[in-house]
Design an enzyme around this catalytic site. Structure first.
Site, PDB file in Angstrom:
ATOM      1  N   GLU A 104       0.748  -1.185  -0.124  1.00 32.62           N
ATOM      2  CA  GLU A 104      -0.022   0.021  -0.086  1.00 32.62           C
ATOM      3  C   GLU A 104       0.797   1.330   0.038  1.00 32.62           C
ATOM      4  OE1 GLU A 104      -2.577   1.357  -0.733  1.00 32.62           O
ATOM      5  OE2 GLU A 104      -4.024   1.130   0.818  1.00 32.62           O
ATOM      6  N   ASP A 108      -3.959   5.559   6.439  1.00 34.97           N
ATOM      7  CA  ASP A 108      -3.993   6.789   7.229  1.00 34.97           C
ATOM      8  C   ASP A 108      -5.267   6.449   7.989  1.00 34.97           C
ATOM      9  OD1 ASP A 108      -5.999   6.994   4.946  1.00 34.97           O
ATOM     10  OD2 ASP A 108      -5.167   8.808   4.246  1.00 34.97           O
ATOM     11  N   PHE A 157      -1.568  16.440   3.738  1.00 30.60           N
ATOM     12  CA  PHE A 157      -1.892  15.833   2.501  1.00 30.60           C
ATOM     13  C   PHE A 157      -0.621  15.746   1.570  1.00 30.60           C
ATOM     14  CE2 PHE A 157      -3.958  15.991  -1.856  1.00 30.60           C
ATOM     15  CZ  PHE A 157      -4.427  14.595  -1.630  1.00 30.60           C
ATOM     16  N   ARG A 170       0.638  11.989  -9.528  1.00 25.91           N
ATOM     17  CA  ARG A 170       1.394  10.804  -9.475  1.00 25.91           C
ATOM     18  C   ARG A 170       2.689  10.497 -10.022  1.00 25.91           C
ATOM     19  NH1 ARG A 170      -2.692   7.300  -7.367  1.00 25.91           N
ATOM     20  NH2 ARG A 170      -4.767   7.569  -8.114  1.00 25.91           N
TER      21      ARG A 170
END
Length: 179
Positions: A104, A108, A157, A170
């Site tokens: 992963e 969170d 974030f 990404r």
């Protein structure tokens, strides 16, 4: 050369973790996995889309016989978790009696990981572990025992290195955090 700041949709991001720092964390995870699975042939199950860069780099650093498969789940909208996990593309390999490691990008809230551990655990693997590049301990809403964690980070974030903001970001080799 990587930018000092990036803009994705309506948000600004600043440099947070370099590609070199990520590579060091991945090398440490690979060393642990090489040792722990030296006499096994694990199946790595990478959670798409976010883990694709992590999974690729981690597997390149492994020196053990192993396999990889991919699943896709979704629980995010924008910058926050929806709290609902939807399995989009499922696992096709038989995992009963196998050593399985879920790959992963980030844990969170733990909603996705709880669902995956329950779902895959029902298929009776010989062992089931999680390797996550990032973990946000202060955000966890489930009790999870995650054996392999690259970096524990605060509740920022982040984007880059596979992680996105509504589909963008990404592709960056470094990780950026929202400002």
């Amino acid at each position: 050369m990587n930018p000092d700041h990036i803009s994705l949709h309506n948000k600004q991001f600043e440099p947070y973790l370099s590609a070199a720092r990520l590579a060091t964390a991945i090398e440490k995870l690979a060393a642990q996995l090489n040792q722990d699975y030296a006499d096994k042939t694990p199946l790595f199950v990478a959670v798409l889309n976010g883990s694709f860069m992590f999974a690729a780099d981690l597997l390149k650093a492994l020196h053990i016989p192993c396999e990889i498969s991919f699943i896709r789940v979704a629980s995010y909208e924008g910058t926050s978790s929806t709290g609902k996990v939807q399995e989009v593309l499922g696992l096709t390999e038989e995992i009963g009696g196998r050593h399985v490691v879920i790959l992963e990008d980030i844990v969170d809230t733990g909603h996705t990981m709880r669902m995956l551990l329950d779902t895959l655990g029902d298929k009776q693997p010989a062992s089931l572990e999680v390797a996550s590049l990032f973990m946000k301990p202060e955000c966890l809403q489930h009790e999870l025992s995650i054996r392999y964690v690259g970096l524990s980070i605060p509740n920022d974030f982040i984007v880059g290195y596979g992680l996105d903001f509504d589909g963008l970001g990404r592709n960056y080799p470094d990780v950026y955090k929202a400002v």
